[in-house]
Design a protein around this motif. Structure first.
Motif: not given
Lengths: 238, 238
Positions: A188-213
């Motif tokens: 989301y390198i063009n996302e300028t709304n930091n709150l929306i960006l944070t939400q999306k990044l946390v969702e993606k991170y949770t997805w990665l954690i789930d796969k890895a653990i």
């Protein structure tokens, strides 16, 4: 003295990624890359629109600029790019930092070798996964890992999708014993709304954690977000 | 076999703090603490309302429970509390993990010494700052740091306010050379809206980064958020 192409120097701030996550550091970002990853978050280091931003600087000029903006607040410098490993002449700068008792981290994809890499305190090699559109030269990567076997080296892979994750398993298997980091990519390198960006990044991170653990093969790994993006969004120079 | 008071066992998940941030790990949380920090985020380990949740378990029972829930997905266990260093009998459990080639991290405040701490792979000592309401016994802390001088030990200080920050400078000065982590405290342990919580935590983290990067004395430090709180909020057992 030979000049080094520099695109930005900033700090002190924190390192947001990998083995040195959280470290108080200054950043020196070199221009130029042998790759052009689809999702590169620092494309300004290699795309031709930014040519005018590149400064050709000597090692001493870079060091003076670090002192100028960082004052007496730092003892750690991160060299990143682009791909700093393209630049033989970085050796002068590395030596100058060592003389001044400054710890050095390097970020590079592991596509090029330079002798001065042996002098780096903390090396992150980040082979690019399939979503980048780049192809890893495994023989060269083997050589670099071997050269650095006595150094403090880690592997970091940015994951955007399932295929990237499968690639990371292969790399984990091949280089067992090397500290291994998985990191969420920022789509989301063009996302300028930091709150929306944070939400999306946390969702993606949770997805990665789930796969890895839940993966039985990749046991001894660290899974990290890009911390600086959670804090500052897509802003440059922080 | 002697029993150990356990309040929760969970994972695999990631370690959200300190020197092992991001590590894929299982958690074993012991009950009981010699402290009662004002802002403790695990007060259920020591307040009397939770007595009924404590299970007295042998080392083998704990290990079996880890295998039962973590299957073949882990090679790393984090022992935390409460204060695990109250429990001499944890030695049996530590030995059992070692026999099974499992890496071990320990989290403790550095108020108590146990011989088995020498067998731990990664030790985080977290002396509590003034906002906790606790008083650090510096002589004892000196002794523990000395005992662990050949081990992989780090210091982590949770910061809530300016006075805590000043305390962290003193500790940094006293134990120079020991890997040093600053971490934002979570003042919002009753916040159930994760989006609001994330916003507040990021704001607090930015405040701490600003203070730390502009400090001339604390140069070689890492500044980290509580990653798991950013991801899962105040939820327990993740």
């Amino acid at each position: 003295m030979n000049k080094i192409p520099i695109i930005e120097i900033f700090g002190p701030t924190i390192q947001g990624e990998g083995m040195v996550a959280g470290q108080k550091t200054m950043f020196v970002r070199t221009a130029g890359c042998d790759y052009s990853c689809n999702w590169c978050d620092s494309a300004f280091t290699w795309n031709h629109y930014m040519q005018s931003e590149i400064k050709q600087m000597t090692a001493i000029e870079i060091y003076n600029e670090l002192k100028n903006i960082g004052g007496d607040c730092f003892s750690h410098v991160t060299i990143t790019g682009g791909n700093p490993a393209l630049l033989k002449d970085l050796e002068y700068f590395v030596d100058l930092l060592k003389e001044n008792e400054i710890k050095i981290s390097l970020e590079t994809q592991g596509s090029k070798w330079q002798g001065w890499m042996l002098k780096i305190d903390e090396i992150t090699l980040s082979p690019k996964p399939p979503s980048s559109g780049m192809k890893l030269d495994l023989d060269k990567f083997d050589m670099i890992i071997n050269n650095l076997s006595k150094n403090n080296v880690s592997i970091k892979i940015v994951i955007f999708n399932d295929i990237d994750f499968d690639f990371s398993i292969e790399i984990y298997r091949r280089y067992k014993g090397i500290p291994f980091y998985l990191q969420t990519g920022n789509e989301y390198i063009n996302e300028t709304n930091n709150l929306i960006l944070t939400q999306k990044l946390v969702e993606k991170y949770t997805w990665l954690i789930d796969k890895a653990i839940n993966n039985e093969e990749m046991k001894d790994i660290k899974i990290l977000p890009q911390i600086h993006t959670l804090v500052w969004g897509n802003k440059r120079g922080v």
